[in-house]
Design an enzyme around this catalytic site. Structure first.
Site, PDB file in Angstrom:
ATOM      1  N   TYR A 185       0.835  -1.200   0.000  1.00 20.69           N
ATOM      2  CA  TYR A 185       0.000   0.000   0.000  1.00 20.69           C
ATOM      3  C   TYR A 185       0.869   1.249   0.000  1.00 20.69           C
ATOM      4  O   TYR A 185       2.035   1.229   0.366  1.00 20.69           O
ATOM      5  CB  TYR A 185      -0.923   0.021   1.225  1.00 20.69           C
ATOM      6  CG  TYR A 185      -0.196   0.196   2.547  1.00 20.69           C
ATOM      7  CD1 TYR A 185       0.044   1.472   3.068  1.00 20.69           C
ATOM      8  CD2 TYR A 185       0.253  -0.902   3.272  1.00 20.69           C
ATOM      9  CE1 TYR A 185       0.715   1.635   4.276  1.00 20.69           C
ATOM     10  CE2 TYR A 185       0.916  -0.746   4.470  1.00 20.69           C
ATOM     11  CZ  TYR A 185       1.145   0.525   4.974  1.00 20.69           C
ATOM     12  OH  TYR A 185       1.817   0.687   6.172  1.00 20.69           O
ATOM     13  N   CYS A 186       0.282   2.361  -0.474  1.00 21.67           N
ATOM     14  CA  CYS A 186       0.896   3.685  -0.392  1.00 21.67           C
ATOM     15  C   CYS A 186      -0.226   4.695  -0.185  1.00 21.67           C
ATOM     16  O   CYS A 186      -1.372   4.306   0.051  1.00 21.67           O
ATOM     17  CB  CYS A 186       1.728   3.985  -1.634  1.00 21.67           C
ATOM     18  SG  CYS A 186       0.819   3.849  -3.193  1.00 21.67           S
ATOM     19  N   THR A 187       0.064   5.967  -0.268  1.00 21.12           N
ATOM     20  CA  THR A 187      -0.931   6.978   0.111  1.00 21.12           C
ATOM     21  C   THR A 187      -2.145   6.959  -0.807  1.00 21.12           C
ATOM     22  O   THR A 187      -3.282   6.876  -0.346  1.00 21.12           O
ATOM     23  CB  THR A 187      -0.303   8.376   0.117  1.00 21.12           C
ATOM     24  OG1 THR A 187       0.863   8.363   0.933  1.00 21.12           O
ATOM     25  CG2 THR A 187      -1.287   9.405   0.653  1.00 21.12           C
ATOM     26  N   GLY A 189      -2.048   5.196  -4.092  1.00 19.66           N
ATOM     27  CA  GLY A 189      -1.997   4.068  -5.012  1.00 19.66           C
ATOM     28  C   GLY A 189      -0.973   4.188  -6.120  1.00 19.66           C
ATOM     29  O   GLY A 189      -0.617   3.180  -6.739  1.00 19.66           O
ATOM     30  N   ILE A 214      -4.133   4.338   0.869  1.00 20.56           N
ATOM     31  CA  ILE A 214      -4.601   4.598   2.226  1.00 20.56           C
ATOM     32  C   ILE A 214      -5.823   5.502   2.225  1.00 20.56           C
ATOM     33  O   ILE A 214      -6.784   5.280   2.967  1.00 20.56           O
ATOM     34  CB  ILE A 214      -3.479   5.244   3.058  1.00 20.56           C
ATOM     35  CG1 ILE A 214      -2.270   4.343   3.144  1.00 20.56           C
ATOM     36  CG2 ILE A 214      -3.979   5.601   4.457  1.00 20.56           C
ATOM     37  CD1 ILE A 214      -1.008   5.048   3.631  1.00 20.56           C
TER      38      ILE A 214
END
Length: 288
Positions: A185-187, A189, A214
């Site tokens: 995951y990241c902020t 995508g 997220i």
């Protein structure tokens, strides 16, 4: 007269653009009433903008329907959240070699054969990350992880996204030997989108990514705190959001440490803070 409330939108789309400079000219017209920034490259666009809801509605409609964009962004999603602090003070459209720089030659976010099943909804991602054969990997910088993360997530400990591939090359053999799947995951995508196909093709990993990152997880699940711990860093004057996507009173001084990897980030944040200072929490000493 009170001012209309501001909202923040973020968006990206990996799509081959034959004429990035032409897209830039059009985007500069469309974003003129807004603030924020948009990056344009041959592999697509990425942006974050802020304005009133009416102005953002107009921009989003243009991105989806303006015939001069040839349908390239007709299905591009926008993530929107309310603002307390003004996120940006000006608007810019930049030409880049990549909209997110992974630092691996030949890797692009435009991957036609990308497996749709590897993009997981927040609910499916929640179910996956609670399984024993899954490595939960944070695809962000260390200071972002330090501020907030999914519970059980691994911190790669990188100071820059370009350091991420070296970490993956080092860990991949062990994960494969143990039969591990990777949930990443990241902020928003975009970093996962850039790395996931490369991880599958070149490293042989079984990779799943949180669709929309997220921000989408926190927006979709009302009980996100069950899986999420802390705050989500955002790259604008708001600094951080809580699990309900509400701006917190965390300041940049409280986010960064004094390591070389983060010193320049703090210096940049201080320049922004001098324009629009964010009040400190009582009892929180200012970084010396």
């Amino acid at each position: 007269m009170s001012q209309a409330p501001l909202f923040h939108i973020s968006f990206y789309k990996f799509v081959p653009l034959p004429d990035p400079d032409g897209v830039i000219d059009l985007l500069r017209e469309l974003v003129a009433p807004l603030t924020g920034s948009v990056l344009v490259a041959h592999e697509g666009i990425s942006g974050a903008l802020a304005a009133t809801a009416e102005l953002l509605d107009t921009f989003e409609h243009a991105m989806h329907h303006d015939p001069r964009l040839h349908g390239w962004f007709s299905d591009m999603p926008f993530k929107r959240s309310a603002c307390t602090t003004r996120p940006f003070w000006k608007v810019r459209v930049h030409r880049k070699d990549e909209i997110v720089a992974l630092g691996v030659d030949g890797v692009t976010g435009v991957v036609p054969e990308r497996a749709a099943g590897n993009h997981l909804s927040p609910q499916d991602f929640r179910e996956l990350i609670n399984q024993d054969d899954v490595v939960l990997l944070d695809n962000r910088n260390h200071f972002e992880y330090r501020l907030g993360r999914f519970k059980r997530a691994i911190d790669p400990g990188v100071g820059n996204f370009r350091d991420f591939p070296a970490y993956l090359r080092e860990q991949a053999p062990q994960w494969k030997a143990e039969g591990k799947r990777v949930a990443m995951y990241c902020t928003g995508g975009i970093r996962c989108e850039k790395t996931s196909a490369w991880m599958q093709r070149d490293l042989g990993l079984d990779v799943y990514q949180l669709d929309g990152g997220i921000v989408n997880f926190l927006h979709t699940l009302p009980d996100a705190e069950h899986d999420w711990d802390g705050e989500c860093f955002v790259f604008d004057n708001r600094v951080a959001l809580d699990a309900r996507l509400q701006e917190t009173d965390t300041t940049a001084h409280e986010v960064y440490d004094e390591s070389p990897d983060e010193a320049w980030r703090l210096e940049r944040a201080q320049r922004l803070d001098s324009v629009n200072p964010k009040p400190r929490r009582p009892g929180k000493p200012e970084r010396s």
